[in-house]
Design a protein around this motif. Structure first.
Motif, mmCIF file in Angstrom:
data_model
loop_
_atom_site.group_PDB
_atom_site.id
_atom_site.type_symbol
_atom_site.label_atom_id
_atom_site.label_comp_id
_atom_site.label_asym_id
_atom_site.label_seq_id
_atom_site.Cartn_x
_atom_site.Cartn_y
_atom_site.Cartn_z
ATOM 1 N N GLY A 1 -12.550 -15.442 50.897
ATOM 2 C CA GLY A 1 -11.697 -15.248 52.064
ATOM 3 C C GLY A 1 -10.406 -14.506 51.792
ATOM 4 N N GLY A 2 -10.413 -13.593 50.829
ATOM 5 C CA GLY A 2 -9.205 -12.838 50.525
ATOM 6 C C GLY A 2 -8.345 -13.454 49.442
ATOM 7 N N SER A 3 -8.719 -14.621 48.944
ATOM 8 C CA SER A 3 -7.982 -15.260 47.856
ATOM 9 C C SER A 3 -8.818 -15.217 46.587
ATOM 10 C CB SER A 3 -7.656 -16.715 48.192
ATOM 11 O OG SER A 3 -6.748 -16.780 49.257
ATOM 12 N N THR A 4 -8.138 -15.129 45.457
ATOM 13 C CA THR A 4 -8.799 -15.122 44.156
ATOM 14 C C THR A 4 -8.366 -16.370 43.403
ATOM 15 O OG1 THR A 4 -8.709 -12.714 44.146
ATOM 16 C CG2 THR A 4 -9.170 -13.795 42.046
ATOM 17 N N PHE A 5 -9.348 -17.110 42.867
ATOM 18 C CA PHE A 5 -9.071 -18.363 42.176
ATOM 19 C C PHE A 5 -9.625 -18.328 40.754
ATOM 20 C CE2 PHE A 5 -9.458 -19.481 46.671
ATOM 21 C CZ PHE A 5 -8.301 -20.195 46.879
ATOM 22 N N ASP A 6 -8.906 -18.969 39.836
ATOM 23 C CA ASP A 6 -9.421 -19.280 38.506
ATOM 24 C C ASP A 6 -9.857 -20.735 38.601
ATOM 25 O OD1 ASP A 6 -10.013 -19.533 35.824
ATOM 26 O OD2 ASP A 6 -7.920 -19.534 35.157
ATOM 27 N N ILE A 7 -11.143 -21.008 38.411
ATOM 28 C CA ILE A 7 -11.696 -22.354 38.565
ATOM 29 C C ILE A 7 -11.949 -22.960 37.201
ATOM 30 C CG2 ILE A 7 -13.583 -23.747 39.522
ATOM 31 C CD1 ILE A 7 -11.923 -22.352 41.669
ATOM 32 N N ARG A 8 -11.515 -24.194 37.029
ATOM 33 C CA ARG A 8 -11.750 -24.944 35.788
ATOM 34 C C ARG A 8 -12.390 -26.273 36.154
ATOM 35 N NH1 ARG A 8 -6.139 -23.400 32.722
ATOM 36 N NH2 ARG A 8 -6.321 -21.184 33.209
ATOM 37 N N VAL A 9 -13.462 -26.619 35.448
ATOM 38 C CA VAL A 9 -14.217 -27.832 35.761
ATOM 39 C C VAL A 9 -14.259 -28.732 34.531
ATOM 40 C CG1 VAL A 9 -16.469 -28.745 36.466
ATOM 41 C CG2 VAL A 9 -15.655 -26.571 37.411
ATOM 42 N N ARG A 10 -13.986 -30.019 34.767
ATOM 43 C CA ARG A 10 -14.126 -31.026 33.709
ATOM 44 C C ARG A 10 -14.575 -32.322 34.361
ATOM 45 N NH1 ARG A 10 -9.502 -32.191 29.552
ATOM 46 N NH2 ARG A 10 -10.386 -30.324 28.632
ATOM 47 N N GLY A 11 -15.767 -32.772 33.972
ATOM 48 C CA GLY A 11 -16.304 -34.005 34.542
ATOM 49 C C GLY A 11 -16.500 -33.850 36.035
ATOM 50 N N ASN A 12 -15.941 -34.797 36.800
ATOM 51 C CA ASN A 12 -16.104 -34.745 38.253
ATOM 52 C C ASN A 12 -14.882 -34.150 38.963
ATOM 53 O OD1 ASN A 12 -14.353 -36.902 37.864
ATOM 54 N ND2 ASN A 12 -15.204 -38.067 39.562
ATOM 55 N N LEU A 13 -14.054 -33.404 38.215
ATOM 56 C CA LEU A 13 -12.885 -32.757 38.803
ATOM 57 C C LEU A 13 -12.947 -31.251 38.585
ATOM 58 C CD1 LEU A 13 -9.999 -35.133 37.671
ATOM 59 C CD2 LEU A 13 -11.129 -35.048 39.901
ATOM 60 N N ALA A 14 -12.396 -30.521 39.533
ATOM 61 C CA ALA A 14 -12.275 -29.071 39.405
ATOM 62 C C ALA A 14 -10.870 -28.669 39.821
ATOM 63 C CB ALA A 14 -13.302 -28.365 40.281
ATOM 64 N N MET B 1 -14.790 -23.821 44.188
ATOM 65 C CA MET B 1 -15.125 -24.905 43.260
ATOM 66 C C MET B 1 -16.606 -25.252 43.336
ATOM 67 S SD MET B 1 -12.012 -27.598 43.707
ATOM 68 C CE MET B 1 -10.423 -27.010 44.183
ATOM 69 N N ALA B 2 -17.152 -25.292 44.544
ATOM 70 C CA ALA B 2 -18.568 -25.612 44.738
ATOM 71 C C ALA B 2 -19.461 -24.537 44.123
ATOM 72 C CB ALA B 2 -18.876 -25.785 46.220
ATOM 73 N N VAL B 3 -19.087 -23.279 44.294
ATOM 74 C CA VAL B 3 -19.889 -22.183 43.730
ATOM 75 C C VAL B 3 -19.902 -22.263 42.203
ATOM 76 C CG1 VAL B 3 -19.956 -19.674 43.405
ATOM 77 C CG2 VAL B 3 -19.627 -20.628 45.682
ATOM 78 N N VAL B 4 -18.739 -22.445 41.603
ATOM 79 C CA VAL B 4 -18.645 -22.462 40.142
ATOM 80 C C VAL B 4 -19.297 -23.706 39.550
ATOM 81 C CG1 VAL B 4 -17.028 -22.610 38.201
ATOM 82 C CG2 VAL B 4 -16.615 -20.994 40.060
ATOM 83 N N SER B 5 -19.082 -24.878 40.160
ATOM 84 C CA SER B 5 -19.597 -26.129 39.592
ATOM 85 C C SER B 5 -21.050 -26.403 39.973
ATOM 86 C CB SER B 5 -18.735 -27.310 40.057
ATOM 87 O OG SER B 5 -18.908 -27.527 41.448
ATOM 88 N N GLY B 6 -21.481 -25.868 41.109
ATOM 89 C CA GLY B 6 -22.822 -26.172 41.601
ATOM 90 C C GLY B 6 -22.900 -27.531 42.272
#
Length: 68
Positions: free
Chosen positions: A2-15, A39-44
């Motif tokens: 949606g026009g924003s760029t994010f750096d996603i980091r996932v550990r356990g049940n947190l993103a 977050m959903a796209v990166v973590s699945g």
């Protein structure tokens, strides 16, 4: 997302979603949805909740347990 760029980091049940693009006075409402999608796209995994501010958001993931 949606026009924003994010750096996603996932550990356990947190993103974490760190917004890395400049934007003038972004509103948290739309950003929260965009961060949850990223977050959903990166973590699945589905995201059940997102807290934070316009720069850094933390999401709770609803990932199935993996059998060891």
């Amino acid at each position: 997302m949606g026009g924003s760029t994010f750096d996603i980091r996932v550990r356990g049940n947190l993103a974490e979603a760190i917004r890395i693009n400049p934007q003038y006075a972004p509103r948290l409402g739309p950003l929260r949805q965009q961060a949850a999608q990223a977050m959903a796209v990166v973590s699945g995994c589905p995201v059940t909740g997102v807290l934070g501010d316009q720069a850094l958001m933390t999401g709770v993931l609803d990932c199935p347990e993996t059998a060891s």
